[in-house]
Design a protein around this motif. Structure first.
Motif, PDB file in Angstrom:
ATOM      1  N   ASP A  74       0.847  -1.201   0.000  1.00  0.00           N
ATOM      2  CA  ASP A  74       0.000   0.000   0.000  1.00  0.00           C
ATOM      3  C   ASP A  74       0.878   1.246   0.000  1.00  0.00           C
ATOM      4  N   ILE A  75       0.417   2.252  -0.695  1.00  0.00           N
ATOM      5  CA  ILE A  75       1.103   3.544  -0.717  1.00  0.00           C
ATOM      6  C   ILE A  75       0.270   4.515   0.109  1.00  0.00           C
ATOM      7  N   LEU A  76       0.906   5.090   1.120  1.00  0.00           N
ATOM      8  CA  LEU A  76       0.219   5.984   2.047  1.00  0.00           C
ATOM      9  C   LEU A  76       0.828   7.376   2.001  1.00  0.00           C
ATOM     10  N   THR A  77      -0.009   8.362   2.267  1.00  0.00           N
ATOM     11  CA  THR A  77       0.453   9.724   2.485  1.00  0.00           C
ATOM     12  C   THR A  77       0.318  10.006   3.971  1.00  0.00           C
ATOM     13  N   LEU A  78       1.406  10.462   4.576  1.00  0.00           N
ATOM     14  CA  LEU A  78       1.432  10.790   5.997  1.00  0.00           C
ATOM     15  C   LEU A  78       1.538  12.305   6.113  1.00  0.00           C
ATOM     16  N   SER A  79       0.534  12.926   6.724  1.00  0.00           N
ATOM     17  CA  SER A  79       0.492  14.382   6.862  1.00  0.00           C
ATOM     18  C   SER A  79       0.692  14.765   8.318  1.00  0.00           C
ATOM     19  N   MET A  80       1.722  15.554   8.561  1.00  0.00           N
ATOM     20  CA  MET A  80       2.145  15.920   9.905  1.00  0.00           C
ATOM     21  C   MET A  80       1.705  17.337  10.226  1.00  0.00           C
ATOM     22  N   LEU A  81       1.160  17.543  11.426  1.00  0.00           N
ATOM     23  CA  LEU A  81       0.760  18.877  11.869  1.00  0.00           C
ATOM     24  C   LEU A  81       1.121  19.082  13.334  1.00  0.00           C
ATOM     25  N   ALA A  82       1.424  20.312  13.680  1.00  0.00           N
ATOM     26  CA  ALA A  82       1.548  20.694  15.085  1.00  0.00           C
ATOM     27  C   ALA A  82       0.132  20.906  15.601  1.00  0.00           C
ATOM     28  N   ALA A  83      -0.219  20.254  16.702  1.00  0.00           N
ATOM     29  CA  ALA A  83      -1.581  20.340  17.233  1.00  0.00           C
ATOM     30  C   ALA A  83      -1.688  21.195  18.483  1.00  0.00           C
ATOM     31  N   ALA A  84      -0.587  21.297  19.244  1.00  0.00           N
ATOM     32  CA  ALA A  84      -0.625  22.072  20.486  1.00  0.00           C
ATOM     33  C   ALA A  84       0.793  22.270  21.004  1.00  0.00           C
ATOM     34  N   GLU A  85       0.944  23.249  21.886  1.00  0.00           N
ATOM     35  CA  GLU A  85       2.205  23.439  22.604  1.00  0.00           C
ATOM     36  C   GLU A  85       1.953  24.300  23.835  1.00  0.00           C
ATOM     37  N   THR A  86       2.896  24.230  24.765  1.00  0.00           N
ATOM     38  CA  THR A  86       2.814  25.082  25.951  1.00  0.00           C
ATOM     39  C   THR A  86       3.218  26.498  25.565  1.00  0.00           C
ATOM     40  N   ALA A  87       2.905  27.470  26.417  1.00  0.00           N
ATOM     41  CA  ALA A  87       3.223  28.876  26.136  1.00  0.00           C
ATOM     42  C   ALA A  87       4.717  29.080  25.915  1.00  0.00           C
ATOM     43  N   ASP A  88       5.551  28.345  26.641  1.00  0.00           N
ATOM     44  CA  ASP A  88       6.999  28.504  26.467  1.00  0.00           C
ATOM     45  C   ASP A  88       7.560  27.570  25.397  1.00  0.00           C
ATOM     46  N   GLY A  89       6.701  26.745  24.802  1.00  0.00           N
ATOM     47  CA  GLY A  89       7.117  25.852  23.728  1.00  0.00           C
ATOM     48  C   GLY A  89       7.837  24.593  24.172  1.00  0.00           C
ATOM     49  N   SER A  90       7.980  24.374  25.475  1.00  0.00           N
ATOM     50  CA  SER A  90       8.758  23.232  25.960  1.00  0.00           C
ATOM     51  C   SER A  90       8.092  21.885  25.691  1.00  0.00           C
ATOM     52  N   SER A 139      -2.392  22.573  12.959  1.00  0.00           N
ATOM     53  CA  SER A 139      -3.755  22.100  12.726  1.00  0.00           C
ATOM     54  C   SER A 139      -4.726  23.279  12.854  1.00  0.00           C
ATOM     55  N   ASP A 140      -5.900  23.122  12.271  1.00  0.00           N
ATOM     56  CA  ASP A 140      -6.924  24.172  12.365  1.00  0.00           C
ATOM     57  C   ASP A 140      -7.358  24.424  13.799  1.00  0.00           C
ATOM     58  N   ASN A 141      -7.284  23.400  14.629  1.00  0.00           N
ATOM     59  CA  ASN A 141      -7.698  23.545  16.030  1.00  0.00           C
ATOM     60  C   ASN A 141      -6.488  23.567  16.966  1.00  0.00           C
ATOM     61  N   PHE A 142      -5.390  24.164  16.522  1.00  0.00           N
ATOM     62  CA  PHE A 142      -4.163  24.270  17.320  1.00  0.00           C
ATOM     63  C   PHE A 142      -4.512  24.874  18.689  1.00  0.00           C
ATOM     64  N   ALA A 143      -3.931  24.307  19.753  1.00  0.00           N
ATOM     65  CA  ALA A 143      -4.274  24.734  21.110  1.00  0.00           C
ATOM     66  C   ALA A 143      -3.015  25.018  21.922  1.00  0.00           C
ATOM     67  N   THR A 144      -3.205  25.806  22.960  1.00  0.00           N
ATOM     68  CA  THR A 144      -2.132  26.044  23.919  1.00  0.00           C
ATOM     69  C   THR A 144      -2.324  25.093  25.081  1.00  0.00           C
ATOM     70  N   LEU A 145      -1.270  24.339  25.396  1.00  0.00           N
ATOM     71  CA  LEU A 145      -1.325  23.397  26.517  1.00  0.00           C
ATOM     72  C   LEU A 145      -1.153  24.144  27.833  1.00  0.00           C
ATOM     73  N   GLY A 146      -1.867  23.698  28.860  1.00  0.00           N
ATOM     74  CA  GLY A 146      -1.779  24.332  30.184  1.00  0.00           C
ATOM     75  C   GLY A 146      -0.598  23.896  30.971  1.00  0.00           C
TER      76      GLY A 146
END
Length: 146
Positions: A74-90, A139-146
């Motif tokens: 099978d041939i697959l396409t893998l699409s990667m997105l950033a979905a969330a991060e903390t305010a400091d990015g850690s 991602s369209d629903n990118f969020a900030t982690l607490g």
């Protein structure tokens, strides 16, 4: 901002399948890691940069939802997105959508962090890494982690 691509195409190999002839569960994580590595490299973040900066990404948790059977060849396409991060990015969340043609076959989610290789602790990304990461697709629903 970097012009980072978020998709790679892969062909399922003999080594990726189990005794039943379908993609083994751990191969999804292997392919998602490949997609993430390609994603980082497209933004200018290769292993040499991580070594030079002394900070690299680590995996804290990963989950996969299996939607359709995937078989040898099978041939697959893998699409990667950033979905969330903390305010400091850690800490961050990345997702990989696995698709065969336009059909979703799996969803992978990884929670990770930036790890200082000398101090052996989670830290915010260095300025050089942060500058590259801001160009990665979110991602369209990118969020900030607490």
């Amino acid at each position: 901002m970097n012009d980072a691509t978020n998709a790679v195409t892969v062909k399922i190999r003999w080594a990726d399948v189990d005794a039943y002839g379908h993609l083994r569960h751990s191969a999804y994580a292997d392919w998602a890691t490949f997609a993430r590595s390609e994603w980082f490299e497209s933004a200018g973040l290769d292993p040499q940069v991580f070594a030079q900066e002394g900070v690299a990404p680590i995996t804290l948790e990963e989950t996969t939802s299996f939607l359709k059977e995937v078989r040898l060849g099978d041939i697959l396409t893998l699409s990667m997105l950033a979905a969330a991060e903390t305010a400091d990015g850690s800490r961050f969340v990345h997702t990989v959508a696995f698709q065969r043609k336009s059909l979703p076959v799996a969803r992978y989610r990884m929670t990770g962090a930036w790890f200082n290789l000398r101090e052996r602790k989670i830290v915010p990304p260095t300025a050089a890494i942060a500058a590259c990461v801001t160009g990665l697709l979110r991602s369209d629903n990118f969020a900030t982690l607490g």
